[in-house]
Design a protein around this motif. Sequence first.
Motif, PDB file in Angstrom:
ATOM      1  N   MET A   1       0.849  -1.183   0.000  1.00 51.25           N
ATOM      2  CA  MET A   1       0.000   0.000   0.000  1.00 51.25           C
ATOM      3  C   MET A   1       0.892   1.243   0.000  1.00 51.25           C
ATOM      4  SD  MET A   1      -3.019   1.103   2.652  1.00 51.25           S
ATOM      5  CE  MET A   1      -4.173  -0.079   2.004  1.00 51.25           C
ATOM      6  N   ARG A   2       0.589   2.185  -0.851  1.00 52.21           N
ATOM      7  CA  ARG A   2       1.346   3.430  -0.941  1.00 52.21           C
ATOM      8  C   ARG A   2       1.057   4.305   0.275  1.00 52.21           C
ATOM      9  NH1 ARG A   2       4.255   1.206  -4.009  1.00 52.21           N
ATOM     10  NH2 ARG A   2       3.982   1.168  -6.229  1.00 52.21           N
ATOM     11  N   ARG A   3       2.126   4.900   0.795  1.00 51.44           N
ATOM     12  CA  ARG A   3       1.988   5.788   1.954  1.00 51.44           C
ATOM     13  C   ARG A   3       2.166   7.230   1.512  1.00 51.44           C
ATOM     14  NH1 ARG A   3       6.666   3.934   5.026  1.00 51.44           N
ATOM     15  NH2 ARG A   3       7.264   3.402   2.938  1.00 51.44           N
ATOM     16  N   CYS A   4       1.299   8.079   2.022  1.00 52.23           N
ATOM     17  CA  CYS A   4       1.351   9.502   1.691  1.00 52.23           C
ATOM     18  C   CYS A   4       1.263  10.299   2.986  1.00 52.23           C
ATOM     19  CB  CYS A   4       0.193   9.866   0.763  1.00 52.23           C
ATOM     20  SG  CYS A   4       0.222  11.586   0.235  1.00 52.23           S
ATOM     21  N   LEU A   5       2.079  11.342   3.073  1.00 50.87           N
ATOM     22  CA  LEU A   5       2.056  12.230   4.229  1.00 50.87           C
ATOM     23  C   LEU A   5       1.596  13.605   3.762  1.00 50.87           C
ATOM     24  CD1 LEU A   5       2.727  12.863   7.214  1.00 50.87           C
ATOM     25  CD2 LEU A   5       5.059  13.403   6.451  1.00 50.87           C
ATOM     26  N   ILE A   6       0.592  14.148   4.443  1.00 49.98           N
ATOM     27  CA  ILE A   6       0.083  15.480   4.148  1.00 49.98           C
ATOM     28  C   ILE A   6       0.606  16.419   5.231  1.00 49.98           C
ATOM     29  CG2 ILE A   6      -1.970  16.898   3.813  1.00 49.98           C
ATOM     30  CD1 ILE A   6      -3.396  14.040   3.435  1.00 49.98           C
ATOM     31  N   VAL A   7       1.416  17.378   4.823  1.00 52.04           N
ATOM     32  CA  VAL A   7       2.006  18.330   5.771  1.00 52.04           C
ATOM     33  C   VAL A   7       1.344  19.688   5.528  1.00 52.04           C
ATOM     34  CG1 VAL A   7       4.124  19.346   6.657  1.00 52.04           C
ATOM     35  CG2 VAL A   7       4.182  17.070   5.577  1.00 52.04           C
ATOM     36  N   LEU A  21      -7.293  10.659  -0.947  1.00 46.69           N
ATOM     37  CA  LEU A  21      -6.234   9.651  -1.035  1.00 46.69           C
ATOM     38  C   LEU A  21      -6.649   8.315  -0.426  1.00 46.69           C
ATOM     39  CD1 LEU A  21      -3.265  12.027  -0.264  1.00 46.69           C
ATOM     40  CD2 LEU A  21      -3.909  11.081  -2.488  1.00 46.69           C
ATOM     41  N   SER A  22      -7.365   8.350   0.663  1.00 54.97           N
ATOM     42  CA  SER A  22      -7.839   7.109   1.282  1.00 54.97           C
ATOM     43  C   SER A  22      -8.778   6.364   0.351  1.00 54.97           C
ATOM     44  CB  SER A  22      -8.551   7.396   2.606  1.00 54.97           C
ATOM     45  OG  SER A  22      -7.648   7.910   3.553  1.00 54.97           O
ATOM     46  N   ASP A  23      -9.635   7.102  -0.335  1.00 55.52           N
ATOM     47  CA  ASP A  23     -10.559   6.487  -1.296  1.00 55.52           C
ATOM     48  C   ASP A  23      -9.811   5.785  -2.428  1.00 55.52           C
ATOM     49  OD1 ASP A  23     -12.688   7.412   0.180  1.00 55.52           O
ATOM     50  OD2 ASP A  23     -13.265   8.989  -1.238  1.00 55.52           O
ATOM     51  N   GLU A  24      -8.587   6.214  -2.692  1.00 53.62           N
ATOM     52  CA  GLU A  24      -7.769   5.623  -3.760  1.00 53.62           C
ATOM     53  C   GLU A  24      -6.813   4.548  -3.237  1.00 53.62           C
ATOM     54  OE1 GLU A  24      -7.958   6.172  -7.144  1.00 53.62           O
ATOM     55  OE2 GLU A  24      -9.796   7.237  -6.571  1.00 53.62           O
ATOM     56  N   GLY A  25      -6.949   4.194  -1.968  1.00 58.09           N
ATOM     57  CA  GLY A  25      -6.157   3.111  -1.414  1.00 58.09           C
ATOM     58  C   GLY A  25      -4.835   3.507  -0.793  1.00 58.09           C
ATOM     59  N   PHE A  26      -4.592   4.800  -0.613  1.00 58.14           N
ATOM     60  CA  PHE A  26      -3.365   5.244   0.047  1.00 58.14           C
ATOM     61  C   PHE A  26      -3.506   5.123   1.555  1.00 58.14           C
ATOM     62  CE2 PHE A  26      -2.797   7.389  -3.984  1.00 58.14           C
ATOM     63  CZ  PHE A  26      -1.423   7.393  -4.163  1.00 58.14           C
ATOM     64  N   LEU A  27      -2.416   4.809   2.216  1.00 65.74           N
ATOM     65  CA  LEU A  27      -2.333   4.883   3.664  1.00 65.74           C
ATOM     66  C   LEU A  27      -1.861   6.305   3.951  1.00 65.74           C
ATOM     67  CD1 LEU A  27      -2.437   3.501   6.417  1.00 65.74           C
ATOM     68  CD2 LEU A  27      -0.080   2.794   6.056  1.00 65.74           C
ATOM     69  N   VAL A  28      -2.687   7.109   4.606  1.00 65.04           N
ATOM     70  CA  VAL A  28      -2.432   8.546   4.725  1.00 65.04           C
ATOM     71  C   VAL A  28      -2.057   8.924   6.146  1.00 65.04           C
ATOM     72  CG1 VAL A  28      -3.402  10.852   4.364  1.00 65.04           C
ATOM     73  CG2 VAL A  28      -4.088   8.970   2.873  1.00 65.04           C
ATOM     74  N   GLY A  29      -0.961   9.663   6.253  1.00 65.08           N
ATOM     75  CA  GLY A  29      -0.543  10.243   7.517  1.00 65.08           C
ATOM     76  C   GLY A  29      -0.676  11.751   7.440  1.00 65.08           C
ATOM     77  N   ILE A  40       7.980  12.067  11.579  1.00 65.95           N
ATOM     78  CA  ILE A  40       7.330  10.973  10.860  1.00 65.95           C
ATOM     79  C   ILE A  40       8.257  10.408   9.801  1.00 65.95           C
ATOM     80  CG2 ILE A  40       5.446  10.419   9.251  1.00 65.95           C
ATOM     81  CD1 ILE A  40       3.742  12.491  10.908  1.00 65.95           C
ATOM     82  N   CYS A  41       8.902  11.288   9.036  1.00 67.00           N
ATOM     83  CA  CYS A  41       9.790  10.845   7.954  1.00 67.00           C
ATOM     84  C   CYS A  41      11.017  10.112   8.475  1.00 67.00           C
ATOM     85  CB  CYS A  41      10.204  12.032   7.086  1.00 67.00           C
ATOM     86  SG  CYS A  41       8.842  12.707   6.105  1.00 67.00           S
ATOM     87  N   PRO A  46       7.450   8.055   3.928  1.00 67.05           N
ATOM     88  CA  PRO A  46       6.364   7.750   2.998  1.00 67.05           C
ATOM     89  C   PRO A  46       6.840   7.904   1.550  1.00 67.05           C
ATOM     90  CG  PRO A  46       6.055   9.912   3.994  1.00 67.05           C
ATOM     91  CD  PRO A  46       7.273   9.304   4.622  1.00 67.05           C
ATOM     92  N   GLU A  47       6.125   7.280   0.631  1.00 69.07           N
ATOM     93  CA  GLU A  47       6.502   7.384  -0.776  1.00 69.07           C
ATOM     94  C   GLU A  47       6.194   8.765  -1.351  1.00 69.07           C
ATOM     95  OE1 GLU A  47       5.951   2.984  -0.176  1.00 69.07           O
ATOM     96  OE2 GLU A  47       4.799   4.726   0.413  1.00 69.07           O
ATOM     97  N   ILE A  48       5.099   9.357  -0.896  1.00 68.47           N
ATOM     98  CA  ILE A  48       4.654  10.654  -1.406  1.00 68.47           C
ATOM     99  C   ILE A  48       4.392  11.591  -0.237  1.00 68.47           C
ATOM    100  CG2 ILE A  48       2.863  11.863  -2.714  1.00 68.47           C
ATOM    101  CD1 ILE A  48       2.492   9.226  -4.283  1.00 68.47           C
ATOM    102  N   ILE A  49       4.846  12.846  -0.392  1.00 66.15           N
ATOM    103  CA  ILE A  49       4.651  13.840   0.659  1.00 66.15           C
ATOM    104  C   ILE A  49       4.133  15.125   0.019  1.00 66.15           C
ATOM    105  CG2 ILE A  49       5.726  15.151   2.526  1.00 66.15           C
ATOM    106  CD1 ILE A  49       7.964  13.004   2.533  1.00 66.15           C
ATOM    107  N   LEU A  50       3.037  15.642   0.536  1.00 65.62           N
ATOM    108  CA  LEU A  50       2.520  16.943   0.111  1.00 65.62           C
ATOM    109  C   LEU A  50       2.914  17.949   1.177  1.00 65.62           C
ATOM    110  CD1 LEU A  50       0.105  14.739  -0.799  1.00 65.62           C
ATOM    111  CD2 LEU A  50      -0.725  16.852  -1.789  1.00 65.62           C
ATOM    112  N   VAL A  51       3.677  18.976   0.798  1.00 61.14           N
ATOM    113  CA  VAL A  51       4.166  19.960   1.752  1.00 61.14           C
ATOM    114  C   VAL A  51       3.556  21.326   1.449  1.00 61.14           C
ATOM    115  CG1 VAL A  51       6.205  21.144   2.666  1.00 61.14           C
ATOM    116  CG2 VAL A  51       6.351  18.728   2.051  1.00 61.14           C
ATOM    117  N   ASP A  52       2.862  21.887   2.422  1.00 69.73           N
ATOM    118  CA  ASP A  52       2.257  23.209   2.304  1.00 69.73           C
ATOM    119  C   ASP A  52       3.344  24.274   2.152  1.00 69.73           C
ATOM    120  OD1 ASP A  52       0.404  25.325   2.428  1.00 69.73           O
ATOM    121  OD2 ASP A  52       0.460  25.370   4.615  1.00 69.73           O
TER     122      ASP A  52
END
Length: 124
Positions: A1-7, A21-29, A40-41, A46-52
């Motif tokens: 499962m792909r992991r994504c972190l939302i910062v 992202l959860s609806d698409e099967g990502f494990l979201v932090g 966390i990192c 995680p494989e993908i990180i969204l940074v504000d």
Amino acid sequence: MRRCLIVDDSQVIRKVARRILSDEGFLVGEAASGAEALEICQEEMPEIILVDSLLPDVDSIDIIARIVSIEAEIAPAILYSTHQIQLSQIMKAKRAGAKGHILKPFVRQQLLEQLRAFEDLFQK
């Protein structure tokens, strides 16, 4: 499962992104600050990180560079998220290690298209 972190310090933005992202099967932090994201990192990258673009405790460009410098099994794909296009900041984020940028508020299709562009980075 792909992991994504939302910062992002906005709980609403994190909630919307988590739902998409959860609806698409990502494990979201989630992380509400740069310091929390670094913790966390360091534990599990995680494989993908969204940074504000505007974090409350530290410069976003600095956080991107610090995340990239963490020794990890995988190099994360980082998306710099912002409310407006500021080319100079986007270029700084890319030089620091971001693979792309995305505008907020998130639109489901746009966010998923951005993430699909990273799939080839994680083929096993």
